[in-house]
Every structure is written in C-alpha cells, then in structure tokens.
Scaffold this motif. Structure first.
Motif, mmCIF file in Angstrom:
data_model
loop_
_atom_site.group_PDB
_atom_site.id
_atom_site.type_symbol
_atom_site.label_atom_id
_atom_site.label_comp_id
_atom_site.label_asym_id
_atom_site.label_seq_id
_atom_site.Cartn_x
_atom_site.Cartn_y
_atom_site.Cartn_z
ATOM 1 N N THR A 103 28.977 49.659 38.751
ATOM 2 C CA THR A 103 29.446 48.457 38.050
ATOM 3 C C THR A 103 30.457 47.648 38.852
ATOM 4 O OG1 THR A 103 31.161 49.757 36.942
ATOM 5 C CG2 THR A 103 29.090 49.488 35.768
ATOM 6 N N SER A 104 30.710 48.077 40.098
ATOM 7 C CA SER A 104 31.773 47.416 40.864
ATOM 8 C C SER A 104 31.418 46.010 41.319
ATOM 9 C CB SER A 104 32.132 48.247 42.097
ATOM 10 O OG SER A 104 32.657 49.476 41.689
ATOM 11 N N HIS B 160 35.034 53.427 38.976
ATOM 12 C CA HIS B 160 36.418 53.116 38.625
ATOM 13 C C HIS B 160 36.558 52.939 37.121
ATOM 14 C CE1 HIS B 160 37.662 52.713 42.735
ATOM 15 N NE2 HIS B 160 36.697 51.858 42.985
ATOM 16 N N GLU B 161 35.448 53.154 36.389
ATOM 17 C CA GLU B 161 35.482 52.954 34.947
ATOM 18 C C GLU B 161 36.077 54.180 34.270
ATOM 19 O OE1 GLU B 161 34.831 50.195 33.448
ATOM 20 O OE2 GLU B 161 34.098 49.167 35.233
ATOM 21 N N MET B 162 37.386 54.172 34.094
ATOM 22 C CA MET B 162 38.048 55.352 33.565
ATOM 23 C C MET B 162 37.696 55.598 32.100
ATOM 24 S SD MET B 162 39.369 56.736 36.005
ATOM 25 C CE MET B 162 38.822 56.125 37.563
ATOM 26 N N GLY B 163 37.389 54.510 31.390
ATOM 27 C CA GLY B 163 36.950 54.663 30.011
ATOM 28 C C GLY B 163 35.666 55.479 29.942
ATOM 29 N N PHE C 199 43.298 63.067 32.444
ATOM 30 C CA PHE C 199 43.991 61.820 32.128
ATOM 31 C C PHE C 199 45.347 62.048 31.463
ATOM 32 C CE2 PHE C 199 39.634 60.165 32.539
ATOM 33 C CZ PHE C 199 39.888 59.211 33.505
ATOM 34 N N LEU D 79 46.964 52.965 38.282
ATOM 35 C CA LEU D 79 45.979 52.282 37.437
ATOM 36 C C LEU D 79 46.668 51.691 36.216
ATOM 37 C CD1 LEU D 79 42.838 54.585 37.224
ATOM 38 C CD2 LEU D 79 43.161 52.508 38.551
ATOM 39 N N ARG D 80 47.553 52.473 35.627
ATOM 40 C CA ARG D 80 48.179 52.026 34.384
ATOM 41 C C ARG D 80 49.166 50.899 34.636
ATOM 42 N NH1 ARG D 80 48.346 57.989 33.183
ATOM 43 N NH2 ARG D 80 46.403 58.272 32.047
ATOM 44 N N ARG E 213 30.004 39.974 42.814
ATOM 45 C CA ARG E 213 31.373 39.947 43.288
ATOM 46 C C ARG E 213 31.520 40.962 44.384
ATOM 47 N NH1 ARG E 213 34.216 40.239 38.062
ATOM 48 N NH2 ARG E 213 35.220 41.984 39.088
ATOM 49 N N ILE F 244 34.206 42.667 45.796
ATOM 50 C CA ILE F 244 34.920 43.866 45.360
ATOM 51 C C ILE F 244 35.502 43.551 43.994
ATOM 52 C CG2 ILE F 244 36.837 45.436 45.818
ATOM 53 C CD1 ILE F 244 36.537 44.655 48.783
ATOM 54 N N ALA F 245 35.355 44.459 43.085
ATOM 55 C CA ALA F 245 35.783 44.153 41.727
ATOM 56 C C ALA F 245 36.699 45.246 41.214
ATOM 57 C CB ALA F 245 34.582 43.996 40.820
ATOM 58 N N ASN F 246 37.807 45.391 41.868
ATOM 59 C CA ASN F 246 38.720 46.435 41.448
ATOM 60 C C ASN F 246 39.397 46.120 40.116
ATOM 61 O OD1 ASN F 246 38.356 48.350 43.441
ATOM 62 N ND2 ASN F 246 39.654 47.236 44.874
ATOM 63 N N SER G 297 37.975 45.648 37.512
ATOM 64 C CA SER G 297 37.264 46.314 36.432
ATOM 65 C C SER G 297 37.761 47.739 36.213
ATOM 66 C CB SER G 297 35.768 46.329 36.725
ATOM 67 O OG SER G 297 35.538 47.000 37.926
ATOM 68 N N VAL G 298 38.682 48.179 37.059
ATOM 69 C CA VAL G 298 39.232 49.518 36.940
ATOM 70 C C VAL G 298 39.788 49.757 35.541
ATOM 71 C CG1 VAL G 298 41.199 50.915 37.659
ATOM 72 C CG2 VAL G 298 39.724 49.888 39.356
ATOM 73 N N LEU G 299 40.431 48.731 35.018
ATOM 74 C CA LEU G 299 41.130 48.919 33.754
ATOM 75 C C LEU G 299 40.234 48.771 32.535
ATOM 76 C CD1 LEU G 299 44.649 47.368 34.154
ATOM 77 C CD2 LEU G 299 44.003 49.746 33.861
ATOM 78 N N ASP G 300 39.010 48.254 32.764
ATOM 79 C CA ASP G 300 38.121 48.061 31.625
ATOM 80 C C ASP G 300 37.954 49.361 30.866
ATOM 81 O OD1 ASP G 300 35.773 45.631 32.983
ATOM 82 O OD2 ASP G 300 37.914 45.583 32.544
ATOM 83 N N GLY G 301 38.016 49.280 29.582
ATOM 84 C CA GLY G 301 37.731 50.460 28.777
ATOM 85 C C GLY G 301 38.933 51.373 28.602
ATOM 86 N N GLN G 302 40.043 51.017 29.177
ATOM 87 C CA GLN G 302 41.213 51.889 28.992
ATOM 88 C C GLN G 302 42.047 51.458 27.814
ATOM 89 O OE1 GLN G 302 43.840 52.937 32.118
ATOM 90 N NE2 GLN G 302 42.656 54.810 32.267
#
Lengths: 242, 245
Positions: free
Chosen positions: A164-165, A194-197, A224, A239-240, B234, B236-238, B240-245
C-alpha cells in the motif's frame, strides 16, 4: 511453511541481512516492520529468489529453495508475490493479466483460466473491470488485480512487499480489506508494511527488523503495548510522534 | 524537368520490367522491405545476447555490433561482392550481395533499437513475470517482447527510412535500383544531369518523408496510450504509516 536459517545477504560491501533465523508457520500472518533500509523487502525477496543470498538456507514448504537441480520456476509459481509498484502487464487486459501464468506456466486451458479469473476478480471486488486495461484503473484497483494475479497460481503462501506504500491514502483501505479477507481464509502471509493498524488487527506475529537483523518477534498486542527491544521502542515512539 | 518524368517515369518506377529485370523504385522498395524483414529476427537474437547476463554472449554480440557500426556500408558491399564468390566458389548476383550486406548491416543497427526497447521497460515487469514462475523465454515472449516491439514501431520505421536510402549504394555494384535507373536516364539524355538527379532526390525525399511522418504520428499515439496515470503513483508514501492507528 517458510524457514530462514542463518541467512546472510550482501550488496557489495554492505551487509543487508545478518544471520536471519526465523520461521513462518502454516496459516500464519506475519508482518515485518522496521525503518526503511532495514532489509525487510530484501528478506521477503529472498524467499522466491528475486534476491540471491550469500549463505544460509531457506525452506519453503519443506523444500530447500537453493537445492541443486531444483527448477526455480516450479517453486516460484507456488509463492504469490505482490509488489509495491503493482507491476501489472500494461499490454494485457485485467483478465489476461490474471490468466497469463495459469495458461503459460501451468498449461491450463484458456477457458478454465478465464473462469478462475472471473472468480478471483469477483473476490477482490473487480469483476466489472475484467476487460479494462491496467492504465484505466486506479492504484488501489491495480493492486487488487495484482493480488488476484498472484492468487491465480493457487499459491499456499503470499508475500506482500509494501503493497500500500505507493497508494493514495483513500485507496489503502480497499487493498487492506482484500488482504484481511485472505488472512481470514487461512492463507499463510508475510507482509512488509507500514500499516500498523493492519499489523495489530490481522497479524499473528510481528517481526521488527533493523539493519538486516530481526531484533524482535512478538505477538502484535505485546509488540505495540510493550516492545522488548530498545530500537523497537524508538521506532514505535517515532511513529506516534507524527 | 516534367518532360524527363513524362518520358522516363516507367524506367524510374520499375526499370526494364517487363521486358527486362525489375528495377527502379520498385526494386528499391523490395530491397528495403527484404532488408528489414530478414534482418529483424536476427536483430532480436543479437539484442537478447546484448542484454544477456552470460558473459560470452554479451561480449561477442557487443564486438559484432561495434564492428559493424564502425565500418561504412560500402565496405561491406565490396567485401560481399569480391570475397563471398571466392568463399562459395561461384559467382553471386549483385542483388543477393546487396541483400546479404543489408542484412548484416541492419541487424546490427536494429539490434540496438530492440535492445533499447527491452531495457526501457521497467525492471518490475521482468520481476513480476519471473515471480509468477515464468522462465526467461516465456517472460521474453509473453511479457517483454510484446511491449518492447510495440514501443519500438516508430524507431523501426525510422530505420526503414535509413534502409531505403542505403539501398542506393547498390548502384556501385550495378543493382538496378532507383539510383541506377536515374543514372541510366542521365546517360540517355547526356546533357541534363541536374534535373535528373533532382528528380531522383525528390523521389527519395517523398517516400522517406511520408514514412517519417507516419513514424511521428505513431509515436504520439503510443506515447498517449502508454502514459500511466502518474497522479495515482506516489513515489514514497510514508505518511500512510499512521493510517489505522
């Protein structure tokens, strides 16, 4: 299902993987995470020999993939691989993309392959795009076709290299939900993401990699909430912080 | 000038035919098409060697291409004309000599076009194909070549234009193509070389110009078809790291 034992990989002077020893069990979903350049992609690319290793051994389904005399193409078709950049074949329609390997590698009839393609495209929610060409699809749709294409060889294992990147944020969800449904069906999956969810919700285990080493293997909840290694702690707090 | 065309158009178009051998523009085009069609499969072979990881294939094909590209065509015509009969032990027609020469010469040039077409494709195409279990040949046949050849069509037409002009070198070994016919006309008229060779030049120009225009038109069409929707890719799409958190 996949065993890495003492895998070492070098790019010239640079050691990309150091003594990687780990196992993915049948039906397990493993998420590999870590900072960029930590060797995550390199590691899953060694599984179907898109990257060759310097030393160590990798077994897939009990088969040593570096065994002399083993035909690379035979075991590759048993491993589904999904790329960051989709890599659909632009000169072929969506259906033809999905049918190519079953027809040309497994020697299935075109009709049979087409029927299977229809079913697979339906599974990823793209039955209505069967006759489109890749460049007419959005990124999310292309990646879902790429998943269907990989599934067409009925692989027991699926590898996802940052699937998904390369997507716009609003398209990430549709690809992840296809991956979730695969996981629910019991597919063995290794995902660099990178999708932590996704990692938290779907994975059975998280591997944290840094500088070519798996530093921590943990259940997602534990990883986590209470990461063991100092560097995983730093990674997660980075990340946070965003 | 018009009177020259009026009196000699048939000779310029088909040579002595039907009373004698076919010549003129018709022969020029036949030579060119044969040169292109026959050298094409060889050029694919050379291009595969040039992109091969096998050292020997890469090295030998590279040497071959560099030698051919570094020697003028007329040298090959002379070598073919004087050496080949000695080697095979009997005389060879000028037509055959020229065709063979064109094949050798054009295979080398076309192979560079094919090689560029192969190498211009994203590396991911080969990887995706290999990851599906398709071997080298299947990957080439079903994934790489269909894309590369399609992208190459304009360059191949340009190469065809070069071949048309190159066939005029056949004149030196008396192949009765367009230039030869024009020279015959010139010999008949004796005093009017300028208009005769102007007609010759215009004829070559018209044929080549039309083909060049075709190539440009095709190139635009292909570019339009091939341009991906970049907005969706895109790099590099870093974020999106936070998506879903």
């Amino acid at each position: 299902m996949i065993q890495f034992s003492m895998v070492n990989k070098w790019y010239g002077e640079y050691q990309a993987l150091t003594d990687v020893t780990a196992e993915v069990k049948k039906g397990e979903v493993v998420v590999i995470c870590g900072p960029s350049g930590s060797g995550k992609s390199t590691l899953i690319r060694t599984v179907n020999r898109l990257e060759e290793i310097k030393s160590g051994a990798i077994h897939v389904n009990g088969q040593d993939i570096h065994a002399p005399g083993l035909r690379t193409n035979d075991f590759r078709s048993g491993i589904g691989f999904v790329f960051q950049s989709f890599n659909l074949f632009p000169h072929l329609s969506v259906t033809e993309n999905v049918c190519l390997a079953p027809v040309r590698v497994s020697g299935r009839s075109k009709r049979e392959a087409r029927e299977q393609a229809v079913a697979l495209l339906d599974r990823v929610g793209l039955a209505h795009k069967a006759n489109s060409y890749p460049q007419q699809l959005s990124g999310g749709q292309q990646q879902r076709v790429a998943i269907a294409r990989a599934l067409a060889m009925n692989p027991p294992v699926m590898l996802f290299d940052e699937p998904t990147s390369a997507l716009d944020p609003e398209m990430v969800g549709e690809v992840l939900s296809v991956m979730k449904s695969l996981a629910k069906d019991g597919m063995t999956m290794v995902c660099v993401t990178h999708e932590m969810g996704f990692a938290r919700e779907v994975s059975d285990r998280v591997w944290f990699m840094d500088r070519g080493v798996i530093l921590e293997e943990n259940a997602p909840e534990a990883f986590f909430t209470a990461p063991q290694h100092a560097r995983s702690k730093a990674f997660l707090s980075d990340l946070r912080a965003h | 000038m018009l009177d020259i065309i009026q009196d000699n158009w048939l000779l310029l178009l088909v040579g002595q035919y039907p009373k004698g051998p076919l010549g003129g523009l018709a022969l020029t085009l036949i030579l060119s098409v044969m040169g292109l069609v026959l050298s094409f499969p060889i050029s694919i072979g050379i291009a595969l060697c040039r992109t091969s990881p096998i050292r020997f294939l890469y090295a030998s094909s590279t040497v071959l291409v560099y030698i051919v590209r570094g020697v003028p065509l007329v040298m090959f015509v002379f070598w073919g004309y004087f050496l080949v009969p000695v080697l095979v032990g009997h005389s060879v027609t000028a037509f055959t000599t020229l065709i063979c020469t064109l094949i050798v010469y054009e295979s080398a040039y076309l192979s560079e076009v094919v090689r560029a077409g192969i190498q211009a494709l994203p590396k991911g195409q080969v990887e995706a194909s290999r990851a599906l279990g398709m071997g080298y040949w299947k990957t080439m046949l079903w994934v790489i070549m269909p894309q590369a050849l399609y992208d190459m069509v304009p360059s191949i037409i340009s190469q065809f234009v070069s071949i048309i002009k190159e066939t005029s070198i056949g004149y030196v070994i008396s192949v009765q193509e367009l230039t030869f016919s024009a020279n015959q006309v010139n010999n008949n008229l004796l005093t009017r070389p300028f208009p005769v060779f102007l007609i010759l030049a215009i004829t070559y120009f018209l044929v080549c110009f039309v083909l060049t225009q075709c190539a440009q038109h095709l190139e635009r069409t292909i570019t339009r078809k091939r341009t991906p929707k970049i907005t969706q890719l895109r790099s590099i799409a870093n974020d999106s790291v936070l998506d879903g958190q």
